[in-house]
Scaffold this active site. Structure first.
Site, PDB file in Angstrom:
ATOM      1  N   ASP A 124     -33.431 -26.901 -10.709  1.00 43.48           N
ATOM      2  CA  ASP A 124     -33.845 -25.565 -10.263  1.00 43.48           C
ATOM      3  C   ASP A 124     -32.827 -24.519 -10.668  1.00 43.48           C
ATOM      4  OD1 ASP A 124     -35.199 -23.490  -8.581  1.00 43.48           O
ATOM      5  OD2 ASP A 124     -33.242 -23.571  -7.613  1.00 43.48           O
ATOM      6  N   SER A 171     -39.222 -23.334  -6.834  1.00 44.76           N
ATOM      7  CA  SER A 171     -37.793 -23.034  -6.773  1.00 44.76           C
ATOM      8  C   SER A 171     -37.318 -22.978  -5.325  1.00 44.76           C
ATOM      9  CB  SER A 171     -37.515 -21.709  -7.484  1.00 44.76           C
ATOM     10  OG  SER A 171     -36.161 -21.343  -7.341  1.00 44.76           O
ATOM     11  N   HIS A 219     -36.091 -19.239   5.337  1.00 45.32           N
ATOM     12  CA  HIS A 219     -35.796 -18.677   4.024  1.00 45.32           C
ATOM     13  C   HIS A 219     -36.447 -17.306   3.913  1.00 45.32           C
ATOM     14  CE1 HIS A 219     -35.049 -18.425  -0.284  1.00 45.32           C
ATOM     15  NE2 HIS A 219     -36.272 -17.950  -0.395  1.00 45.32           N
ATOM     16  N   LYS A 221     -35.093 -26.355  -3.366  1.00 45.00           N
ATOM     17  CA  LYS A 221     -33.767 -26.145  -2.767  1.00 45.00           C
ATOM     18  C   LYS A 221     -33.795 -26.450  -1.277  1.00 45.00           C
ATOM     19  CE  LYS A 221     -33.174 -21.944  -4.212  1.00 45.00           C
ATOM     20  NZ  LYS A 221     -33.302 -21.121  -5.402  1.00 45.00           N
ATOM     21  N   ARG A 276     -35.317 -18.393 -16.194  1.00 39.20           N
ATOM     22  CA  ARG A 276     -36.409 -17.480 -15.831  1.00 39.20           C
ATOM     23  C   ARG A 276     -35.911 -16.042 -15.789  1.00 39.20           C
ATOM     24  NH1 ARG A 276     -38.120 -19.491 -10.337  1.00 39.20           N
ATOM     25  NH2 ARG A 276     -39.466 -17.651 -10.340  1.00 39.20           N
TER      26      ARG A 276
END
Lengths: 432, 432
Positions: free
Chosen positions: B162, B184, B83, B188, B169
């Site tokens: 999320d 978050s 990620h 995921k 947010r």
């Protein structure tokens, strides 16, 4: 100017918003361009970062101008209101407003309803058969002119932004913020078209502010911001460790307030009414000094002008004016349970919070804004702090429809000790 | 356990919420019992008060279990994902996933779209004719098993809490909170059914985290919380002062990523791919050391197994697999504007943020989540940091549909100085 998200971030990062930015927030919130979830994020940021006096004035003005602002300038003389931060047994407005009006100062008063352990003037007034608190602002203005005082609820048109923001604060844990409290109180009060405001900031277990330091901080901010907004403002910090007066409920509280206008009633309630009333008379040019003002108020009681004004107020609101002469006409429920002392000694404490919460359980108050109250139930105190009692003596009477009452909880609100205590004065501080 | 308002107040007052309380918040938010405006108040309180690792793990788990959690245990071997926190020109996933898969470690990857100056893998993949990123989780699982990797968008069923919280947010100024970012990302990623995760935390002007301190704090929290949640996690901090590679856009970025699999492509992109891939291979039991892993990755390029896997990935997603062999098949717009240097000197800086924002203006990116992107436009860089240029030399080509481009802004993103600079390494730190 930045977007709403940028304005939230600015406050979050500890910067002060400009007057234009505060105005933009309230405009966008009122129009729907700023959502509820953006407002609660901003409210929480304000909770943490606070607001300068300048920001609080801007917020007050923006919320004030989100709706109708009454113009009472067509009515001669100064218009002065009193606001209490809320307590248990606080029926002062009901005797104070007619008394001050009887002395020649107009009292346009927008009041609230009870919530949680604190009572509300509107609920108490509605114990009078026929009395309507839901009048139009034009009727309100007419009654203020003709009678000298009128007491109604917040209408949809007065400070609507405050109404929506207050509802959000209540469910988002953002109530306890001094700038938000100040802007909420002042925006509503300024919408009434007043010239001056006297604040009764309650302190103690039965109050919103439990400590003298917090109460002082709130009172100081209210006076500073109210003055900056162009009004004359004085605040008294008053004790709310024990209930005010001898009644907790609705009809019984209204009865007690009316008794004050008949020259009767409990000493603390009379004292509180005279002290607040004196400030109002001085601010409203109805007296030259606090001492002069108190003399005038006492004369208005003894001459009967106070209770006459009360009768006119009731009649103007569609209520049964005979209640002014004979408050025993107010309906009380039939079931009376006596609560007695279980030991000998001195009453050292009468816990306002516990009695207020017990009142909610009896049905005299509400825990949610959408609940109805029963005007005919409540608690009548028969002892005062500092009083000597013997085991078996009556402490209070609990008035219910069917006898259901949290008697042990109510009894335990009376602390009985072996040695007596020194009572603190009712008026703790004056902030001007 | 208290009411939702009491839980917001608890966090507001700096107390840690218990696992049960965090779970309750997410359950009530998912069911609708907790409103959006209560959630944003809580998010702002978390912004100010932070969260313990324990709370962040509980939040991650609660958001993870708000929806479907993939079970890839039926597929042999370790499943590892990468990620990136997002940058400009970051097309690493597109070459990395097939390359790691070609080395025997499965890569199930849920990717995102571009927003603001940062690009998104899904947008870049969609530049391939026919390529679908909207597959069901069962198709996703099948492709991970058969091809070794699949790349899709977040579905409605994966970590839905999320998705809703992220949207709130974004509009309530509560994005920049490390525990919220960590929960978050990890919720995921954990929903993908992975065993291990490699994080590319970007640092610099083109990144979300502008300073090394903030990036390190985020990376450390991600590793700590991910490990506490039972996964193997390694983070690399990588430089995002300048764009990664030589392309900013969509089709051009995908072309560049494919070129890496052909043994071509720019040095920084190759380096980043190999460093992240090596971590993935080691965590996924596909190599015994980082050095061993890098050798295996290089071999997968030179043997053609990497590009073969890319072709299979494209085909499995319904795309035109001929693009893998010939990435020039990807459509680029016809209008090319040359941007040249206006002075002699060394290229000391290529501002990733300015070029990313220029890409949005060209249509290659989006400023709001509901906008479409044009895959065929973008910027191709022709110089690198540290390179000597003469006045009039080409700095970059701007590819547009009709010639409309913020040329001066793009030119000013290239800073040209008299003396050369020392380039910082691409991988700044490794946190495990």
């Amino acid at each position: 100017m930045g977007s709403i998200v940028e304005l939230i971030a600015k406050k979050r990062d500890g910067e002060a918003l400009s007057n234009d930015e505060v105005a933009r927030v309230i405009q966008d919130f009122t129009s729907g361009a700023m959502t509820d979830y953006q407002m609660t994020a901003l409210l929480m940021a304000i909770f943490f970062r606070g607001m300068t006096d300048g920001e609080t004035v801007a917020l007050t003005n923006a919320m004030l101008h989100s709706g109708e602002v009454l113009d009472l300038s067509r009515i001669d003389g100064k218009k002065v209101d009193k606001h209490s931060t809320g307590g248990v047994g606080d029926k002062v407005s009901i005797c104070l407003a007619p008394l001050v009006a009887a002395c020649g100062v107009r009292v346009p008063m927008i009041s609230g309803r009870g919530l949680g352990h604190t009572g509300g003037t509107l609920d108490k007034l509605e114990a009078i058969p026929g009395f309507s608190v839901n009048l139009s602002t034009s009727d309100f203005e007419r009654i203020v002119r003709d009678v000298g005082t009128s007491m109604i609820g917040q209408t949809a048109t007065l400070a609507p932004a405050d109404k929506r923001i207050y509802a959000l604060r209540d469910v988002s844990a953002t109530v306890e913020s001094i700038p938000l409290i100040v802007a909420s109180i002042l925006s509503k009060k300024l919408a009434e078209g007043i010239d001056a405001l006297v604040l009764d900031v309650k302190v103690g277990r039965g109050a919103f502010m439990k400590s003298i330091e917090n109460a002082r901080a709130l009172a100081t901010a209210l006076v500073r911001v109210g003055t900056a907004a162009g009004k004359k403002v004085v605040a008294l910090l008053t004790d709310m460790g024990a209930p005010l007066g001898r009644t907790i409920g609705n009809a019984n509280e209204t009865r007690e307030a009316i008794e004050v206008l008949h020259g009767k009633g409990p000493e603390d309630l009379i004292h509180c009414t005279l002290k607040l009333g004196a400030e109002m008379l001085v601010l409203g040019d109805g007296a030259t000094s606090l001492q002069d003002a108190e003399t005038k108020l006492r004369t208005a009681i003894s001459s009967g002008r106070g209770i006459e004004t009360m009768a006119k107020l009731i009649a103007a609101h569609g209520g049964d004016a005979r209640v002014a002469e004979d408050p025993s006409r107010l309906e009380m429920a039939a079931n009376v349970t006596n609560v007695t002392a279980t030991s000998d000694g001195f009453v050292t404490e009468i816990d306002a919070l516990e009695l207020g919460l017990s009142g909610v359980l009896l049905g005299a108050g509400r825990s949610r804004a959408d609940q109805k109250v029963d005007h005919a139930v409540g608690i009548d105190l028969l002892v005062d702090r500092g009083q000597r009692v013997a085991r078996g003596d009556l402490l209070c009477k609990v008035i219910t429809r069917n006898g259901d009452a949290p008697i042990d909880r109510i009894r335990s609100a009376f602390r009985i000790g072996e040695s007596n205590i020194e009572r603190s004065p009712l008026v703790l501080e004056r902030i001007a």
